[in-house]
Enzyme design. Sequence first.
Site, PDB file in Angstrom:
ATOM      1  N   LYS A  61     -35.254 -10.085  28.167  1.00  0.00           N
ATOM      2  CA  LYS A  61     -36.053  -9.552  29.265  1.00  0.00           C
ATOM      3  C   LYS A  61     -35.387  -9.798  30.610  1.00  0.00           C
ATOM      4  O   LYS A  61     -34.403 -10.540  30.728  1.00  0.00           O
ATOM      5  CB  LYS A  61     -37.456 -10.170  29.259  1.00  0.00           C
ATOM      6  CG  LYS A  61     -38.324  -9.667  28.118  1.00  0.00           C
ATOM      7  CD  LYS A  61     -38.507  -8.151  28.140  1.00  0.00           C
ATOM      8  CE  LYS A  61     -39.351  -7.668  29.292  1.00  0.00           C
ATOM      9  NZ  LYS A  61     -39.483  -6.190  29.312  1.00  0.00           N
ATOM     10  N   HIS A 112     -35.227  -3.148  34.023  1.00  0.00           N
ATOM     11  CA  HIS A 112     -36.385  -2.446  34.593  1.00  0.00           C
ATOM     12  C   HIS A 112     -36.506  -2.708  36.096  1.00  0.00           C
ATOM     13  O   HIS A 112     -37.562  -3.080  36.610  1.00  0.00           O
ATOM     14  CB  HIS A 112     -37.677  -2.867  33.873  1.00  0.00           C
ATOM     15  CG  HIS A 112     -37.684  -2.576  32.405  1.00  0.00           C
ATOM     16  ND1 HIS A 112     -37.715  -1.289  31.899  1.00  0.00           N
ATOM     17  CD2 HIS A 112     -37.651  -3.403  31.331  1.00  0.00           C
ATOM     18  CE1 HIS A 112     -37.715  -1.333  30.571  1.00  0.00           C
ATOM     19  NE2 HIS A 112     -37.662  -2.595  30.208  1.00  0.00           N
ATOM     20  N   SER A 162     -38.975   0.619  21.657  1.00  0.00           N
ATOM     21  CA  SER A 162     -39.960   1.686  21.854  1.00  0.00           C
ATOM     22  C   SER A 162     -40.705   1.975  20.552  1.00  0.00           C
ATOM     23  O   SER A 162     -41.914   2.224  20.560  1.00  0.00           O
ATOM     24  CB  SER A 162     -39.274   2.958  22.361  1.00  0.00           C
ATOM     25  OG  SER A 162     -38.732   2.763  23.651  1.00  0.00           O
ATOM     26  N   LEU A 216     -41.863   7.961  30.175  1.00  0.00           N
ATOM     27  CA  LEU A 216     -40.667   7.254  30.607  1.00  0.00           C
ATOM     28  C   LEU A 216     -39.759   8.184  31.387  1.00  0.00           C
ATOM     29  O   LEU A 216     -39.525   9.325  30.981  1.00  0.00           O
ATOM     30  CB  LEU A 216     -39.897   6.720  29.391  1.00  0.00           C
ATOM     31  CG  LEU A 216     -38.522   6.106  29.679  1.00  0.00           C
ATOM     32  CD1 LEU A 216     -38.683   4.768  30.391  1.00  0.00           C
ATOM     33  CD2 LEU A 216     -37.717   5.940  28.396  1.00  0.00           C
ATOM     34  N   ALA A 233     -45.892   1.853  29.547  1.00  0.00           N
ATOM     35  CA  ALA A 233     -44.962   2.068  30.658  1.00  0.00           C
ATOM     36  C   ALA A 233     -45.061   0.991  31.736  1.00  0.00           C
ATOM     37  O   ALA A 233     -44.434   1.119  32.783  1.00  0.00           O
ATOM     38  CB  ALA A 233     -45.212   3.443  31.284  1.00  0.00           C
TER      39      ALA A 233
END
Length: 376
Positions: free
Chosen positions: A75, A96, A134, A240, A268
């Site tokens: 992460k 992200h 996903s 996405l 999301a």
Amino acid sequence: MIVGAPAETKTDERRVAITPAGVLELATAGHEVIVEAGAGEGSGIDDEQYASAGAHLADSPEEVYERATLILHVKEPQPVDLAHLRKHHVLFTYLHLAAYPEVADALLTSETTAIAYETVEGPDGDLPLLAPMSRIAGRMAVQAGTRFLEAPQGGKGMLAGGIPGVARARVTVIGAGVVGWHAVDVAVGLGAAVTVLDINTDRLGRVEQMWGGRVETIHSSRHMVERHVTSSDLVIGAVLVAGDRAPVLVDERTVAAMEAGSVLVDVAIDQGGCFATSRETTHHEPVYAVHGVLHYCVGNMPGAVPRTSTYALTNATMRYTLALAGGLGEALGRHPELRGGVNVVGGRVVNPIVAHALGAPATDLEDVLRPVGGGG
């Protein structure tokens, strides 16, 4: 090159960025691997397995960062991780950055080279390092959503598939990509009444081919989203835009029009969320209510099933890790798809979509590649 895998520090994150099999691959290729002691415990991997594969076990994260050049994470780095990153590091992880601009700021300050799993894009537009998570998140979205439809969890008290003579739960999936596809698969298997919305008619066509009349497919528009969300018991947000913030497709007025006890699952959320009322939650405290509607917005959903997720992720990342261990320039030459994964280098944002999301200027990767492109 020395490759390091510190333990994850994000709340409730139990995955690890390398397996013993990965350690053995790197060691066989002549690289040294350092794994923080205990890093694999959440995924059922003990220190002895790493040591037997050839890893050196570090007593602290500081040792990993001090000795390693290529840093493997799962992460986005947390503040405690960011404090260790330096200019010579190459970080390979989910980033992200559109949803976590403070992480981008710290990476730019440290001048770390950061490569994001989620923006590595194949020649057909596929996202090979995002896809395994996903798939898991799509399946988990329905599992979590139907659990929170149960009355003891605060939901309206519905069984997804109903029983003869009693209506099934109405499940709407917004987005027919990898997450949406796997959410539909589970929802159909449970016997729910499923609707999928997407702006891509080719994707909707593939859904029709797979599930036929068991799934209603609708071309997405503001009107159709509002209509189907307000009449649903469970809504899965599965949209996405790689590298960019997720579009907000459901406004607060629409949420307020849903029946109390309905459930929204925002997959999301790690890209900012696609419901106006979304905010990130944790596995420890996964839901909250707005206008009587439960919101499940866990930012690391696959972290709840680390024994599955760790192996699924590292199966996908390992060939790129091996290439990066030979140096960034060599890796980009062997795997051009990695170019899209490079988000920041030397204090500059080099992915144009990420730069747009951050409101930052974009620098051409080629302009910064030579100084960091050597072997190692």
